[in-house]
Design a protein around this motif. Structure first.
Motif, PDB file in Angstrom:
ATOM      1  N   CYS A   1       0.807  -1.174  -0.157  1.00 17.71           N
ATOM      2  CA  CYS A   1      -0.067   0.000  -0.161  1.00 17.71           C
ATOM      3  C   CYS A   1       0.955   1.303   0.034  1.00 17.71           C
ATOM      4  O   CYS A   1       0.354   2.386  -0.395  1.00 17.71           O
ATOM      5  N   PHE A   2       2.114   1.268   0.737  1.00 20.99           N
ATOM      6  CA  PHE A   2       2.874   2.414   0.822  1.00 20.99           C
ATOM      7  C   PHE A   2       3.825   2.371  -0.560  1.00 20.99           C
ATOM      8  O   PHE A   2       3.979   3.558  -1.417  1.00 20.99           O
ATOM      9  N   GLN A   3       4.560   1.244  -0.774  1.00 21.27           N
ATOM     10  CA  GLN A   3       5.683   1.228  -1.698  1.00 21.27           C
ATOM     11  C   GLN A   3       5.174   1.460  -3.223  1.00 21.27           C
ATOM     12  O   GLN A   3       5.776   2.131  -3.998  1.00 21.27           O
ATOM     13  N   VAL A   4       3.854   0.700  -3.587  1.00 18.58           N
ATOM     14  CA  VAL A   4       3.525   1.156  -5.092  1.00 18.58           C
ATOM     15  C   VAL A   4       3.330   2.496  -5.401  1.00 18.58           C
ATOM     16  O   VAL A   4       3.967   3.095  -6.342  1.00 18.58           O
ATOM     17  N   PRO A   5       2.583   3.423  -4.595  1.00 13.94           N
ATOM     18  CA  PRO A   5       2.317   4.754  -4.879  1.00 13.94           C
ATOM     19  C   PRO A   5       3.553   5.848  -4.817  1.00 13.94           C
ATOM     20  O   PRO A   5       3.859   6.522  -5.233  1.00 13.94           O
ATOM     21  N   TYR A   6       4.407   5.261  -3.854  1.00 12.83           N
ATOM     22  CA  TYR A   6       5.657   6.113  -3.399  1.00 12.83           C
ATOM     23  C   TYR A   6       6.529   5.888  -4.551  1.00 12.83           C
ATOM     24  O   TYR A   6       6.981   6.941  -5.072  1.00 12.83           O
ATOM     25  N   VAL A   7       6.733   4.700  -5.232  1.00 16.43           N
ATOM     26  CA  VAL A   7       7.576   4.471  -6.398  1.00 16.43           C
ATOM     27  C   VAL A   7       7.229   5.210  -7.799  1.00 16.43           C
ATOM     28  O   VAL A   7       7.843   5.696  -8.645  1.00 16.43           O
ATOM     29  N   ALA A   8       5.600   5.477  -7.840  1.00 13.47           N
ATOM     30  CA  ALA A   8       5.281   6.147  -8.697  1.00 13.47           C
ATOM     31  C   ALA A   8       5.326   7.622  -8.621  1.00 13.47           C
ATOM     32  O   ALA A   8       5.208   8.369  -9.686  1.00 13.47           O
ATOM     33  N   LEU A   9       5.730   8.255  -7.528  1.00 16.69           N
ATOM     34  CA  LEU A   9       5.716   9.635  -7.367  1.00 16.69           C
ATOM     35  C   LEU A   9       6.943  10.337  -7.945  1.00 16.69           C
ATOM     36  O   LEU A   9       6.792  11.207  -8.685  1.00 16.69           O
ATOM     37  N   PRO A  10       7.992   9.851  -8.300  1.00 17.12           N
ATOM     38  CA  PRO A  10       9.052  10.563  -9.016  1.00 17.12           C
ATOM     39  C   PRO A  10       8.717  10.756 -10.480  1.00 17.12           C
ATOM     40  O   PRO A  10       8.879  11.802 -11.010  1.00 17.12           O
ATOM     41  N   THR A  11       7.966  10.130 -11.117  1.00 17.10           N
ATOM     42  CA  THR A  11       7.277  10.234 -12.570  1.00 17.10           C
ATOM     43  C   THR A  11       6.650  11.469 -12.629  1.00 17.10           C
ATOM     44  O   THR A  11       6.589  12.233 -13.777  1.00 17.10           O
ATOM     45  N   GLU A  12       6.100  11.685 -11.399  1.00 18.59           N
ATOM     46  CA  GLU A  12       4.846  12.919 -11.526  1.00 18.59           C
ATOM     47  C   GLU A  12       5.521  14.429 -10.687  1.00 18.59           C
ATOM     48  O   GLU A  12       5.095  15.205 -10.923  1.00 18.59           O
ATOM     49  N   MET A  13       6.814  14.428 -10.053  1.00 19.97           N
ATOM     50  CA  MET A  13       7.452  15.276  -9.539  1.00 19.97           C
ATOM     51  C   MET A  13       7.873  16.248 -10.285  1.00 19.97           C
ATOM     52  O   MET A  13       8.236  17.286  -9.912  1.00 19.97           O
ATOM     53  N   SER A  14       8.660  15.815 -11.675  1.00 19.04           N
ATOM     54  CA  SER A  14       9.422  16.655 -12.340  1.00 19.04           C
ATOM     55  C   SER A  14       9.610  15.912 -13.930  1.00 19.04           C
ATOM     56  O   SER A  14       9.356  14.588 -14.292  1.00 19.04           O
ATOM     57  N   PRO A  15       9.030  16.925 -14.713  1.00 18.36           N
ATOM     58  CA  PRO A  15       9.148  16.456 -16.152  1.00 18.36           C
ATOM     59  C   PRO A  15      10.594  16.095 -16.923  1.00 18.36           C
ATOM     60  O   PRO A  15      10.732  15.694 -17.929  1.00 18.36           O
ATOM     61  N   ASP A  16      11.377  16.469 -15.962  1.00 21.04           N
ATOM     62  CA  ASP A  16      12.824  16.662 -16.652  1.00 21.04           C
ATOM     63  C   ASP A  16      13.658  15.298 -16.019  1.00 21.04           C
ATOM     64  O   ASP A  16      13.686  15.121 -14.898  1.00 21.04           O
ATOM     65  N   GLN A  17      14.225  14.722 -17.172  1.00 28.39           N
ATOM     66  CA  GLN A  17      15.013  13.483 -16.750  1.00 28.39           C
ATOM     67  C   GLN A  17      16.111  13.727 -15.837  1.00 28.39           C
ATOM     68  O   GLN A  17      16.299  12.759 -15.085  1.00 28.39           O
ATOM     69  N   GLY A  18      16.822  14.773 -15.853  1.00 30.40           N
ATOM     70  CA  GLY A  18      17.902  14.969 -15.174  1.00 30.40           C
ATOM     71  C   GLY A  18      17.445  15.169 -13.570  1.00 30.40           C
ATOM     72  O   GLY A  18      18.032  14.884 -12.818  1.00 30.40           O
ATOM     73  N   GLU A  19      16.401  16.040 -13.422  1.00 30.21           N
ATOM     74  CA  GLU A  19      15.901  16.145 -12.083  1.00 30.21           C
ATOM     75  C   GLU A  19      15.232  14.935 -11.704  1.00 30.21           C
ATOM     76  O   GLU A  19      15.360  14.565 -10.368  1.00 30.21           O
ATOM     77  N   ARG A  20      14.640  13.887 -12.344  1.00 31.93           N
ATOM     78  CA  ARG A  20      14.494  12.457 -11.835  1.00 31.93           C
ATOM     79  C   ARG A  20      15.573  11.596 -11.345  1.00 31.93           C
ATOM     80  O   ARG A  20      15.353  10.913 -10.375  1.00 31.93           O
ATOM     81  N   THR A  21      16.710  11.987 -12.041  1.00 29.12           N
ATOM     82  CA  THR A  21      17.969  11.292 -11.722  1.00 29.12           C
ATOM     83  C   THR A  21      18.334  11.895 -10.329  1.00 29.12           C
ATOM     84  O   THR A  21      18.794  11.047  -9.427  1.00 29.12           O
ATOM     85  N   ARG A  22      18.084  13.135  -9.972  1.00 25.85           N
ATOM     86  CA  ARG A  22      18.282  13.729  -8.777  1.00 25.85           C
ATOM     87  C   ARG A  22      17.517  13.095  -7.579  1.00 25.85           C
ATOM     88  O   ARG A  22      17.820  12.821  -6.714  1.00 25.85           O
ATOM     89  N   ILE A  23      16.266  13.177  -8.027  1.00 20.46           N
ATOM     90  CA  ILE A  23      15.348  12.346  -7.003  1.00 20.46           C
ATOM     91  C   ILE A  23      15.627  10.963  -6.600  1.00 20.46           C
ATOM     92  O   ILE A  23      15.612  10.803  -5.401  1.00 20.46           O
TER      93      ILE A  23
END
Length: 445
Positions: A130-152
């Motif tokens: 219940c926690f892990q699945v939506p938690y792993v989905a969040l970085p996809t929605e936190m930034s549209p930039d690939q470099g930022e997702r690497t920082r995340i």
């Protein structure tokens, strides 16, 4: 980094938001590591459960979890369509997981250990999903930039390392400080559970700002899977990640046995664990830089080969009883392990965004549900596979340590070294295939 006085680029995230997200991985790292590291040993050497039965106890709840994760992913997407957030599922898991975790190591004296621990593990695995699945989905929605997702992901992996260090370094030490035995494990379960819960709740509250925008349609799990199955890069990357998670889980399960029966001191479990995970704190920024310079797939392949080679080199080092060489090689494996955590997770959002462009349907929860199902399967099967090696090699389970046969000693050594090396070798074609698919945009022949 941005120039002083310059406006940050679109999608740039400050350190507060990066830490707010990453701290959740302290909790997930604890739960991913402690059962794999200590639960099998707790069952066989504290409760006297036969190794084969203990393996079933560890694997059976995770089979349910593998089936559950895709359902949670679809439910997370439906919640996001309705509310624009994934907070409800996150909080449900954050509150329930610590309680179930503590119960796993608090088996009453008048209850069969395998039954109690198995039921508690089932509840914990459900809460974790219940926690892990939506938690792993969040970085996809936190930034549209690939470099930022690497920082995340870099922040997440560093926090994950902290969680795993808590699991591997603090949890066994707490057992000893509390007097060892069943009472020591019970104290450890409550203490580590409280640390885990604090991290999960903090991340849930800190990520309420993330706008989750899947859709435009609500899809059930069957429809979501049918739409997702055309994403070949995702499934090839998933195959590599799951195989490697299995390899690492086997090694984690074997660490207490190698420490106790080959190196002569079960207290070395904590030292070995810290050597494996500790280098990630420094290695993650280095791997992130190398990925920018040489490409993430090349670095991912290099780290996979490196881990395989180190696992093979550990065979003679442990067989000779060389503690210094064993710890040094374990630390080198930890450097490779950092990349095995960072790079596939950095590549995952790319496959999700590419699929949204392909289908017109954004469904981060569905993909992360499949991803965490695979990860869960690997982490669950690892201890079960190591338990099978113990059973086949003639390992004798007892509530107190007993002398083991030469065959059992050889089996527990090869299960810790050669078996993870073989699994890592199996993963290499999947890493290469992913690279070819992403370069050509189509399946390579």
């Amino acid at each position: 980094m941005t120039a002083r006085g310059a406006a940050p680029p679109a999608g740039y995230l400050g350190r507060g938001r990066l830490l707010g997200y990453g701290v959740g991985s302290v909790g997930t790292g604890v739960f991913s590591a402690v059962p794999g590291l200590l639960l099998l040993y707790y069952l066989t050497d504290m409760l006297g459960v036969p190794a084969a039965v203990a393996g079933v106890v560890l694997v059976a709840p995770k089979i349910w979890d593998v089936l559950l994760n895709p359902l949670v992913g679809a439910a997370s997407d439906r919640e996001a369509v309705r509310t624009g957030r994934r907070t409800r599922l996150l909080m449900t898991g954050a509150l329930a997981l610590p309680v179930a975790f503590a119960l796993m190591f608090a088996v009453p004296g008048d209850v069969p250990g395998a039954v109690w621990a198995g039921a508690a593990f089932l509840l914990a695995a459900t809460a974790f999903a219940c926690f892990q699945v939506p938690y792993v989905a969040l970085p996809t929605e936190m930034s549209p930039d690939q470099g930022e997702r690497t920082r995340i992901m870099s922040w997440r992996v560093v926090c994950l390392t902290v969680g795993i260090l808590v699991a591997g370094g603090l949890a066994p030490a707490l057992v000893e400080l509390a007097g060892g035995g069943r009472a020591g494990y019970a104290v450890m379960g409550v203490t580590i559970g409280a640390i885990m819960g604090a991290a999960l709740v903090a991340a849930t509250l800190a990520t309420r700002w993330v706008p989750s925008l899947p859709g435009p349609r609500q899809l059930g799990p069957v429809a979501a899977f049918r739409l997702a199955r055309g994403n070949r890069p995702f499934f090839v990357l998933l195959a590599a990640f799951v195989t490697q998670a299995l390899a690492v889980a086997v090694m984690l399960a074997g660490a207490p046995y190698v420490a106790a029966y080959r190196l002569g001191d079960d207290a070395l479990t904590s030292v070995m664990f810290v050597c494996l995970v500790g280098p990630s704190m420094l290695a993650v920024p280095a791997w992130a830089w190398l990925a920018r310079v040489h490409g993430p797939v090349r670095c991912y392949l290099a780290a996979s080969i490196g881990f395989c080679g180190v696992a093979v080199a550990l065979v003679p080092a442990i067989a000779a009883g060389g503690l210094a060489a064993t710890l040094a090689l374990t630390a080198l494996a930890g450097v490779c392990y950092a990349a095995l955590q960072l790079l596939p997770l950095s590549l995952l959002p790319d496959t999700v965004h590419a699929d949204a462009a392909r289908t017109g349907q954004a469904q981060a929860g569905a993909f992360t549900g499949l991803w965490t199902a695979g990860e869960t399967a690997g982490l669950a099967l690892g201890p079960g596979l190591y338990a099978l090696v113990l059973a086949l090699s003639g390992f004798v389970s007892a509530a107190a340590p007993v002398a083991q046969s030469p065959g059992a000693l050889t089996g527990l050594l090869l299960g810790f070294t050669a078996l993870p090396a073989l699994l890592m070798l199996i993963s290499l074609p999947f890493v290469l295939r992913y690279g070819r698919l992403t370069l050509t945009g189509k399946e390579a022949v």
